[in-house]
Structure formats: structure tokens, C-alpha cells
Design an enzyme around this catalytic site. Structure first.
Site, PDB file in Angstrom:
ATOM      1  N   GLU A  89     -14.820  -8.213   2.904  1.00 14.50           N
ATOM      2  CA  GLU A  89     -13.634  -7.475   2.453  1.00 14.50           C
ATOM      3  C   GLU A  89     -13.973  -6.663   1.217  1.00 14.50           C
ATOM      4  O   GLU A  89     -14.612  -7.165   0.294  1.00 14.50           O
ATOM      5  CB  GLU A  89     -12.482  -8.417   2.081  1.00 14.50           C
ATOM      6  CG  GLU A  89     -11.775  -9.095   3.224  1.00 14.50           C
ATOM      7  CD  GLU A  89     -10.588  -9.926   2.722  1.00 14.50           C
ATOM      8  OE1 GLU A  89      -9.961  -9.542   1.706  1.00 14.50           O
ATOM      9  OE2 GLU A  89     -10.303 -10.974   3.333  1.00 14.50           O
ATOM     10  N   GLU A 129       0.370  -3.073   5.542  1.00 16.29           N
ATOM     11  CA  GLU A 129       1.085  -4.197   6.159  1.00 16.29           C
ATOM     12  C   GLU A 129       2.353  -4.493   5.347  1.00 16.29           C
ATOM     13  O   GLU A 129       2.284  -5.021   4.238  1.00 16.29           O
ATOM     14  CB  GLU A 129       0.172  -5.420   6.228  1.00 16.29           C
ATOM     15  CG  GLU A 129      -1.078  -5.180   7.068  1.00 16.29           C
ATOM     16  CD  GLU A 129      -2.079  -6.319   6.979  1.00 16.29           C
ATOM     17  OE1 GLU A 129      -1.750  -7.428   7.423  1.00 16.29           O
ATOM     18  OE2 GLU A 129      -3.186  -6.087   6.445  1.00 16.29           O
ATOM     19  N   LYS A 167       3.444  -8.211   3.761  1.00 16.54           N
ATOM     20  CA  LYS A 167       2.593  -8.997   2.878  1.00 16.54           C
ATOM     21  C   LYS A 167       3.323  -9.242   1.556  1.00 16.54           C
ATOM     22  O   LYS A 167       3.919  -8.328   0.986  1.00 16.54           O
ATOM     23  CB  LYS A 167       1.271  -8.279   2.609  1.00 16.54           C
ATOM     24  CG  LYS A 167       0.362  -8.173   3.821  1.00 16.54           C
ATOM     25  CD  LYS A 167      -1.059  -7.811   3.440  1.00 16.54           C
ATOM     26  CE  LYS A 167      -1.758  -8.999   2.776  1.00 16.54           C
ATOM     27  NZ  LYS A 167      -3.189  -8.730   2.545  1.00 16.54           N
ATOM     28  N   GLU A 175      -0.512  -4.892  -2.495  1.00 16.57           N
ATOM     29  CA  GLU A 175      -0.844  -5.731  -1.345  1.00 16.57           C
ATOM     30  C   GLU A 175      -0.391  -5.105  -0.024  1.00 16.57           C
ATOM     31  O   GLU A 175      -0.975  -5.382   1.019  1.00 16.57           O
ATOM     32  CB  GLU A 175      -0.218  -7.121  -1.495  1.00 16.57           C
ATOM     33  CG  GLU A 175      -0.917  -8.015  -2.494  1.00 16.57           C
ATOM     34  CD  GLU A 175      -2.323  -8.378  -2.038  1.00 16.57           C
ATOM     35  OE1 GLU A 175      -2.507  -8.694  -0.848  1.00 16.57           O
ATOM     36  OE2 GLU A 175      -3.248  -8.316  -2.860  1.00 16.57           O
TER      37      GLU A 175
END
Length: 480
Positions: A271, A325, A328, A334
Site C-alpha cells: 500500500e 470509498e 470509510k 480516508e
């Protein structure tokens, strides 16, 4: 060459194959780019559409955080290599019951491979920071999953590892001093690294320069964090010069491996990424910076070459993440790491392939960036902020004596600072404190470097001020 006649056509055909052969040599040692496909959202396209999106962008590797059947089926026959994850909440069962690990592999891996090209299994994710205290289950779970792969004769083609966060390091600066947290070395790291060595696997690492920059904008140059042109930062421990924070972070892990005599263990960056939007206090979160970080990282990886410490260690790197997203939790950032919006439009335009790099340019805003200024630190010897045109570099006492001493040694040694005034009997020897001497040496180096971005850094041991420092009667110069 234009091909009109039969003989010219043969010449063209030969030239074409020669070009292909040459290209294979040029990029044979280059790294690889993948992407993390997270699904904590309620508005994402179907798995089949996602696979088509990946293929249209030339993305040949994907990492998922579970083993969702719809996703794995959609990836079948796509030619995309897949890394799946056994979630943290299943570590206990996988560690305590080999039969559970066998059943999990049977249902979630063997049932799809090789049509779905699963190449690795991440057992858990950043387990050392898991609030449910699952660390003690990690290695037994990894071993049981591997043994299940052995039973299916999949252990040669599918490797088992576990992504670690950089918080697993005790020291990360300078990179040459990288080391793992002492309490994890004997019970976890040594046996886990032995397992990786014995099974021919690799260490998975999650690295986010954004987090380091966000909380240290006063001492870390933005250009250094975004792979842009900068003067670089010299590692006082080995003399290597770093031009990106990413390389420095990765080499800290390599140094930690080396300290334990595991130089042979490969690394995959599972990541890394940069948010395109954040809360007001999330410094650096913007579309421009996200595009620069990810775009320049892709160029850095696909054009080959390792890190300063491991120049031959070409990396496989997974960008985080494929989509924004919306469900999240946490700060705004985030929900804004995505390369694409849920409607499949790009958040910003960057390439993912060598071919795409041919037309890639880091579109930097023309706005001039003024030097960053750090608020005064307690015990700073009278240092304060002002709007004066000059800037100075002073020591940050909060980092501790060891870091200050390393920075002082480098500045007065290889750094070429003029440290004669802080020798015994000289004008700036008094006060005879490490902070005062380091401040003088850091500032000398900073001024000699023409106050260039990144030259007042020393791994967070120094920061820029706009008021002349005062240590006794010593005067700090503003130029050389």
C-alpha cells in the site's frame, strides 16, 4: 523506415523484432505497478466492470482485502495477478485450527486458481497495530495457510506473507539506522522472516509518505515527498543521498532487515498513496499533490532502478486505492485516496504503464511556494517567528540528543558546515550545549546550501525560523 518493397518489409520486420528484444532488456529489471481494490462503499461499479476498467488502464496486478466470490470470479481469465487477504478477524481460527486454514484455502483460493491468477495471500493486515491484539496468532496462521497450500500443491505459485505498517519500526531516520521495534524482534520478526526465507516469499510493507509530510510540513520539503526535483537529503549514517521520502522509508525497512541478517528477503510495497482531499488540518491533501505523488511514483517504479541502499531491488508497488470509498470512517482523506470516482472517471490523469509514461508530465501549479516556518519549540534559545525576509535553521531539541548529535556530526563533517566558531575558545563555543552547537552547525549548512528546500531537515532535528537565533553572544550568519 518506410516499407514499400518486399525486401524493405523484411528489413522492417527484423527491425520490429529487434526493437521488441531491446525493449525487453530495457524494462526487464523495472518494477511493477498494481492497485488496491477496496470496497467500503455503496456506489461502486460491479466487479465485472471493475475488471474491464483495470484492463483498459493496463493494470496487471490487483490486491483485494478479502476473498469476495463475485470479485474473484470476475477476475477469472483476465490475466490480472491477484493478491487476496485473510482478514484479521480470522487470524485466531486460522492459527488455532489447521482444518480451518485448509478449508479457507480450499474455498477461497484453490476453488479459483489458476483461472483467477492468485499469486499471494496476505495473512492479516497491519496486525501489530490491530486493537484486538492478534499479533500472537500471526505466525501460526501464516504457517497453517502455507501448509494448506502445500496440500493443494499451490505453494510454489502462491506465496504467503503479511503487510506491516511502518509503525513496526523503532527507528526510521536516518534510513541507515532503521530497526524493528525491540519487543517484536524475537517473538515475531525473526520467526516470520525465517518463514519468508524458507518459503521463498517476501515482506509486505505499507508505506505512506503522506502521513510523515502531513505532520511535519515544517521540516519535510513537499518536493521531497512528491518525487519532484530537490537538493536531496544525505543519510549521515552511510553518506547516501535521498531525493524522495518514499525511498528513505523503504530503505529504513531494508536496513532493519539487514540489522537482523535478512538481506536476502525481498520486499513488496502493498500500500502507498496520497489523498486528493482532506480536512483543513490534513496538510498536503489535494488533487495536485495526489496526482504528483502517484504519477511520479509510477514513473519512478516502471523506469527501473531500486533504492539508494538497494539499487538492484526493483519493487512491486500497489497504489492505494482504486476508488474513493464513501463509507470509510475517519477523516476526509480516508474517503479520498481513490484514483477513480465510482463512475469510473479518473480523479486525476496519471499513467499506469510504460507506454503511458511517454506523454506524462507532472502538471505543477505555477504558484510560488514560500519557505515553511515552524512554531518555536520550548527551550529554543530565544527563537521566535517574525515576518523578516531572512530565514535561519536551528536545532529541534525535542528529537533527543542522539539525533541532534548525528546531525551535528554530519553537518560539521561531510556536510561541509563551518564549525570553527563552535570549537573551544571560539566565539560561539558558549553556551557549550548540544542544542546551541547543533543550531549553529545546521544553520551554517543551510546557508551554504542557499537555504534550499530540504536543506534544513536533518531527519526532523532542525527547522526553519525567521527571527535571528540568539545563543549567548553568538551571531548566526545569513549567507556565505
Amino acid at each position: 523506415m518506410l516499407c514499400f518493397t518486399k525486401n524493405q518489409s523484411m528489413d522492417c520486420l527484423f527491425a520490429f523484432y529487434f526493437f521488441l528484444l531491446l525493449s525487453s532488456f530495457i524494462f526487464a529489471d523495472a518494477g511493477s505497478i498494481g492497485v488496491n481494490y477496496g470496497r467500503i462503499a455503496n456506489n461502486l461499479p460491479s466487479a465485472s466492470k471493475v475488471v474491464q476498467l483495470l484492463k483498459s488502464q493496463g493494470i496487471e496486478r490487483v490486491k483485494v482485502f478479502d476473498t469476495d466470490a463475485a470479485v474473484l470470479k470476475a477476475l477469472s481469465g483476465s490475466g490480472i495477478k491477484v493478491t487476496v487477504d485473510l482478514p484479521n478477524e480470522l487470524l485466531f481460527s486460522a492459527a488455532k485450527r489447521p482444518s480451518f486454514a485448509f478449508s479457507w484455502v480450499q474455498k477461497n483460493v484453490a476453488a479459483y486458481h489458476p483461472h483467477t491468477q492468485i499469486e499471494a495471500i496476505g495473512v492479516g493486515n497491519e496486525v501489530f497495530v490491530d486493537p484486538h491484539n492478534t499479533t500472537k496468532f500471526l505466525l501460526p496462521a501464516m504457517k497453517n495457510v502455507h501448509e494448506a497450500l502445500v496440500k493443494y500443491n499451490l505453494h510454489s505459485s502462491i506465496k504467503v506473507s503479511s503487510p506491516i505498517a511502518l509503525s513496526a519500526l523503532q527507528n526510521s531516520y536516518p534510513s541507515s539506522a532503521g530497526s524493528f521495534r525491540p519487543e517484536l524482534i524475537e517473538p515475531v520478526f525473526k520467526p516470520m522472516l525465517n518463514f519468508l526465507r524458507q518459503t521463498g516469499s517476501f515482506l509486505m510493507v505499507n508505506a505512506y509518505p503522506f502521513f510523515a509530510y502531513e505532520s511535519n510540513t515544517d521540516v519535510i520539503s513537499l518536493d521531497y515527498a512528491l518525487f519532484r526535483e530537490n537538493p536531496g537529503v544525505v543519510d549521515a549514517g552511510n553518506g547516501l543521498r535521498y531525493f524522495s521520502l518514499f525511498d528513505a522509508q523503504i530503505d529504513a525497512v531494508f536496513a532493519a532487515l539487514s540489522a537482523l541478517k535478512y538481506d536476502d528477503i525481498r520486499m513488496v510495497v502493498t500500500e502507498t498513496g496520497w489523498p486528493s482531499k482532506g480536512d483543513e488540518n490534513e496538510n498536503g491533501a489535494s488533487v495536485e499533490n495526489a496526482a504528483a505523488y502517484n504519477g511520479n511514483l509510477v514513473r519512478r517504479i516502471l523506469t527501473g532502478g531500486g533504492t539508494p541502499l538497494r539499487p538492484k531491488a526493483d519493487l512491486t508497488v500497489y497504489l492505494f486505492a482504486l476508488f474513493n470509498e464513501d463509507q470509510k470512517p475517519g477523516p476526509t482523506s480516508e474517503r479520498n485516496y481513490g484514483l477513480f470516482y465510482p463512475n469510473e472517471e479518473k480523479v486525476y490523469n496519471i499513467p499506469f504503464t510504460v507506454e503511458g509514461l511517454k506523454n506524462y508530465h507532472d502538471h505543477r501549479s505555477p504558484v510560488n511556494r514560500s519557505p515553511t516556518v515552524r512554531a518555536p519549540v520550548n527551550g529554543g534559545g530565544g527563537v521566535s517567528k517574525s515576518t523578516s525576509g531572512n530565514t535561519w535553521c536551528v536545532a529541534n531539541a525535542e528529537v533527543g540528543k542522539e539525533k541532534l548529535q548525528r546531525g551535528l556530526d554530519y553537518a560539521c563533517g561531510e556536510g561541509g558546515a563551518d564549525c570553527r566558531p563552535i570549537q573551544p575558545g571560539a566565539t560561539c563555543y558558549s553556551p557549550n550545549t548540544l542544542e546551541a552547537h547543533a543550531s549553529f552547525a545546521f544553520n551554517s549548512y543551510y546557508q551554504k546550501q542557499s537555504r534550499a528546500g530540504g536543506s534544513c531537515y536533518f531527519g526532523g532535528a532542525a527547522y526553519v525560523v525567521t527571527q535571528p537565533p540568539r545563543y549567548g553572544v553568538c551571531e548566526f550568519p545569513t549567507g556565505y
